[in-house]
Scaffold this motif. Structure first.
Motif, short mmCIF file in Angstrom:
data_model
loop_
_atom_site.label_atom_id
_atom_site.label_comp_id
_atom_site.label_asym_id
_atom_site.label_seq_id
_atom_site.Cartn_x
_atom_site.Cartn_y
_atom_site.Cartn_z
N ILE A 1 0.84 -1.20 0.00
CA ILE A 1 0.00 0.00 0.00
C ILE A 1 0.87 1.25 0.00
N ALA A 2 1.93 1.23 0.81
CA ALA A 2 2.85 2.36 0.86
C ALA A 2 3.52 2.59 -0.49
N GLN A 3 3.88 1.49 -1.18
CA GLN A 3 4.50 1.61 -2.51
C GLN A 3 3.54 2.24 -3.51
N VAL A 4 2.27 1.80 -3.46
CA VAL A 4 1.27 2.37 -4.37
C VAL A 4 1.10 3.86 -4.10
N GLU A 5 1.00 4.22 -2.81
CA GLU A 5 0.82 5.63 -2.46
C GLU A 5 2.01 6.46 -2.91
N ALA A 6 3.22 5.90 -2.79
CA ALA A 6 4.43 6.63 -3.20
C ALA A 6 4.45 6.84 -4.71
N VAL A 7 4.08 5.81 -5.47
CA VAL A 7 4.05 5.92 -6.93
C VAL A 7 3.00 6.95 -7.37
N LEU A 8 1.83 6.91 -6.75
CA LEU A 8 0.77 7.86 -7.10
C LEU A 8 1.18 9.29 -6.73
N LYS A 9 1.86 9.44 -5.58
CA LYS A 9 2.31 10.76 -5.17
C LYS A 9 3.30 11.33 -6.18
N ASN A 10 4.27 10.50 -6.61
CA ASN A 10 5.24 10.94 -7.62
C ASN A 10 4.56 11.31 -8.92
N TRP A 11 3.54 10.49 -9.28
CA TRP A 11 2.81 10.76 -10.53
C TRP A 11 2.10 12.10 -10.46
#
Length: 347
Positions: A327-337
């Protein structure tokens, strides 16, 4: 001598089909009525709470008393937790028609435990599309399928989140069937136990139904160690499947080590053979998947780049992945996007 009717007698077959359809229809009607009833119970509770502006503590006591009274009069099914699910059912689906009668109340109890609306919607759509049982749904939630799909292509973004929430998994091209990582916790193999590729293959065959569930929709098992003969030399593909949605053979090579260029080259040879010798005219080009324990992104790019065939490399794990980490990885990727999009927009 008295004649006995065989089990496959046409008359028996016709009557059996009639009875099975009747049972199925009755079960569907009962399920639809049950969902409607529980939705309305949730509605009444919410409306009563809103009208009386109940404090949280008083509301909990009210649910306990309601549970006690309903259980006394109507029997099981009205525990405090189940009544709380009914209330949440109404709150999550304020328009009753948006809840699907194709799913059971037990499905919805699993779904209502998910607070994220997009994630819950994805699992609901995919339960319907794939015909998951409650046990299969629970397993997919526990294995973080939603997060794995968002991370599989490495470019998770808001559009992808919305697509999964609104439609579930859409399979239009070979990349759509890929997951990373694949989760083989159903094999029951300890995380750090060394394993031969032949042993992994045998274990997957013994659990083929669960492996098919993990692979996703449309997969049909063809066989293991499928022979490929070139210049009088025999080679063997570890596992072969056919995906009826993509209308293509899917060749899987199992590696109990990290991805190597040699594995990609070997699988590319198998795909060329299948395209030339095995494919029917209506089949699409075959697809190759290398399942390995480790996959360096740079090495994978060079090993798989420039090949005309569809070859993918994915990791597999023998245990349930850490849900919070994914979940943290998904949130990090979405934040960068989001940050990149805002930066490009401001530029």
């Amino acid at each position: 001598m008295e004649e006995k009717l065989a089990p496959n007698n046409p008359m028996i077959l016709e009557i059996r089909e009639l009875l099975e359809n009747a049972r199925k229809n009755v079960a569907q009607q009962v399920n639809a009525q049950l969902l409607t009833t529980y939705w309305n119970i949730g509605r009444i509770i919410v409306e009563y709470e809103q009208q009386n502006q109940l404090r949280a503590e008083y509301g909990k006591q009210t649910l306990k008393e309601l549970s006690r009274e309903l259980t006394r009069e109507f029997g099981k099914g009205f525990s405090v937790s189940n009544i709380q699910f009914m209330r949440r059912f109404y709150q999550s689906y304020p328009i009753q028609q948006t809840a699907s009668v194709k799913l059971s109340w037990s499905h919805y109890c699993e779904l209502l435990s998910i607070s994220d609306d997009s994630k819950r919607s994805f699992y609901e759509k995919e339960s319907i599309n794939s015909g998951w049982s409650v046990r299969e749904l629970k397993r997919q939630i526990d294995s973080s399928l939603y997060e794995r799909l968002l991370l599989s292509s490495g470019d998770a973004n808001k559009e992808k989140v919305l697509s999964l929430a609104q439609k579930g998994i859409e399979i239009n091209q070979p990349a759509d069937i890929i997951r990373d990582p694949y989760v083989f916790e159903f094999l029951g193999v300890p995380e750090n136990k060394p394993m031969l590729e032949s042993d992994l293959e045998k274990a997957l065959v013994l659990q083929i139904e669960k492996f098919l569930l993990e692979l996703g929709r449309g997969f049909m098992f063809v066989g293991t160690q499928q022979r490929v003969t070139l210049n009088n030399t025999h080679y063997y593909v570890d596992m072969v499947f056919y995906n009826k949605i993509l209308r293509a053979y899917v060749l899987i090579e199992l590696k109990t080590k990290k991805l190597t260029p040699e594995a990609a080259g070997q699988l590319n040879m198998y795909l060329n053979y299948y395209a030339a010798e095995v494919n029917d005219p209506d089949d699409n080009p075959p697809i190759g998947i290398i399942l390995c324990t480790e996959k360096d992104s740079v090495a994978a790019e060079y090993a798989l780049g420039g090949l005309s065939n569809n070859i993918f490399a994915s990791r597999y794990v023998l245990y349930m992945p850490d849900k919070e980490q994914l979940i943290a990885q998904v949130e990090a990727v979405l934040k960068n996007w989001h940050e990149e999009k805002d930066s490009n927009g401001n530029g």
